[in-house]
Design a protein around this motif. Structure first.
Motif, PDB file in Angstrom:
ATOM      1  N   ARG A 148      53.656  34.243 -43.964  1.00 46.47           N
ATOM      2  CA  ARG A 148      55.110  33.807 -43.622  1.00 46.47           C
ATOM      3  C   ARG A 148      56.246  34.413 -44.180  1.00 46.47           C
ATOM      4  O   ARG A 148      57.515  34.267 -43.720  1.00 46.47           O
ATOM      5  N   PHE A 149      55.973  35.256 -45.147  1.00 44.50           N
ATOM      6  CA  PHE A 149      56.939  35.938 -45.828  1.00 44.50           C
ATOM      7  C   PHE A 149      56.997  37.617 -45.024  1.00 44.50           C
ATOM      8  O   PHE A 149      56.717  38.679 -45.770  1.00 44.50           O
ATOM      9  N   VAL A 175      53.512  29.074 -53.330  1.00 39.05           N
ATOM     10  CA  VAL A 175      54.491  30.527 -53.286  1.00 39.05           C
ATOM     11  C   VAL A 175      55.556  30.172 -52.225  1.00 39.05           C
ATOM     12  O   VAL A 175      55.443  29.666 -51.235  1.00 39.05           O
ATOM     13  N   VAL A 176      56.845  30.244 -52.816  1.00 39.01           N
ATOM     14  CA  VAL A 176      57.938  29.689 -51.993  1.00 39.01           C
ATOM     15  C   VAL A 176      58.984  30.899 -51.583  1.00 39.01           C
ATOM     16  O   VAL A 176      59.676  30.764 -50.768  1.00 39.01           O
ATOM     17  N   ASP A 194      62.068  37.202 -48.551  1.00 42.12           N
ATOM     18  CA  ASP A 194      61.873  35.991 -47.880  1.00 42.12           C
ATOM     19  C   ASP A 194      61.606  34.616 -48.562  1.00 42.12           C
ATOM     20  O   ASP A 194      60.991  34.685 -49.744  1.00 42.12           O
ATOM     21  N   VAL A 195      62.276  33.771 -48.307  1.00 44.35           N
ATOM     22  CA  VAL A 195      62.074  32.414 -49.087  1.00 44.35           C
ATOM     23  C   VAL A 195      61.892  31.354 -47.998  1.00 44.35           C
ATOM     24  O   VAL A 195      62.455  31.351 -46.917  1.00 44.35           O
ATOM     25  N   LEU A 196      60.997  30.247 -48.153  1.00 42.36           N
ATOM     26  CA  LEU A 196      60.536  29.354 -47.333  1.00 42.36           C
ATOM     27  C   LEU A 196      61.840  28.740 -47.045  1.00 42.36           C
ATOM     28  O   LEU A 196      62.680  28.321 -47.875  1.00 42.36           O
ATOM     29  N   GLY A 201      68.682  28.627 -50.528  1.00 42.74           N
ATOM     30  CA  GLY A 201      70.043  28.032 -51.072  1.00 42.74           C
ATOM     31  C   GLY A 201      69.874  27.323 -52.461  1.00 42.74           C
ATOM     32  O   GLY A 201      70.678  26.604 -53.104  1.00 42.74           O
ATOM     33  N   LYS A 202      68.431  27.728 -53.111  1.00 48.28           N
ATOM     34  CA  LYS A 202      68.344  27.060 -54.575  1.00 48.28           C
ATOM     35  C   LYS A 202      68.331  28.190 -55.712  1.00 48.28           C
ATOM     36  O   LYS A 202      68.086  28.003 -56.816  1.00 48.28           O
TER      37      LYS A 202
END
Length: 256
Positions: A148-149, A175-176, A194-196, A201-202
């Motif tokens: 996904r990244f 893994v986020v 990449d961030v899920l 926004g964190k």
């Protein structure tokens, strides 16, 4: 190895760009537009040199056009008389698109390229509840299962720009976020991140990019970061860690 300061990083960028564009370093600082035939030189960024090449770069003063031999006359005629501010405009973009479309290509960019040096790097914090870990060398391929990244890693063991380092963020055992560094040249590694979506926004992107940037600087390598000019969030992330705008680039890509 010793992390570079701003002036050393600038010279590193100029050296790599001059090899990539097959131009003298002085043309990156000279006013006006210079046109050179694209060539594969030692020390260039390890992106493919297309048969129908066209790359346009500015570090803020001069503009360098590097293109295949059959496009040089066109570039000198259509671009040679322009000033820097006229190159990256809608009118010029339309001319470029018309040219490259004949060879089933399109113009990518303009991309803003950011560079960080040890004396500009800014401290950051890792968000509570998030753990970060950095992987190096052969360890990075162990992350290829996290598909996904896609912007962070090449997912190719045989890539001409191998993944040299990666930092992951883990939250509640998941893994986020991943930031990866590709060896685009011996002296410059490019960071992708990449961030899920549900974790954006964190501050996780800043944490993994910041951790990875510091690790690259400690290796004595210059990290750089690329984003399209319209991606304000990505540009703000780079600036918040002390990255500074080093050059702007447009280039022809194959449509297929």
């Amino acid at each position: 190895m010793t992390a570079s300061n701003w002036s050393t990083a600038v010279q590193t960028v100029k050296g790599v760009l001059s090899a990539t564009l097959a131009c003298p370093q002085t043309d990156l600082d000279r006013e006006g537009v210079s046109v050179y035939e694209a060539k594969s030189l030692e020390g260039r960024l390890r992106f493919p040199l297309r048969e129908k090449a066209l790359t346009i770069v500015t570090m803020g003063k001069g503009v360098v056009v590097s293109c295949s031999a059959d496009r040089m006359d066109w570039a000198r005629r259509e671009l040679g008389g322009l000033v820097t501010g006229q190159i990256f405009t809608a009118r010029t973009a339309a001319l470029l698109e018309e040219l490259v479309a004949q060879d089933r290509q399109f113009m990518a960019g303009p991309d803003q390229k950011y560079v960080c040096s040890a004396d500009h790097f800014r401290a950051f914090t890792v968000p509570p509840g998030v753990g970060v870990s950095t992987y190096r060398g052969d360890q990075v391929s162990g992350l290829y299962g996290y598909t996904r990244f896609k912007h962070a890693l090449s997912f190719r063991a045989d890539s001409p720009r191998p993944d040299k380092m990666a930092t992951i963020a883990v939250c509640d055992g998941t893994v986020v976020g991943i930031a990866g560094a590709s060896e685009d040249s011996e002296t410059m590694w490019q960071i992708g991140v990449d961030v899920l979506p549900e974790y954006q926004g964190k501050g996780i992107g800043k944490a993994v990019v910041g951790t990875l940037t510091l690790s690259i600087l400690q290796e004595g390598v210059t990290p750089y970061y690329s984003t399209i000019t319209s991606n304000l969030q990505s540009r703000q992330l780079a600036a918040s860690l002390g990255y500074w705008p080093a050059w702007v680039e447009m280039y022809a890509r194959d449509s297929s």
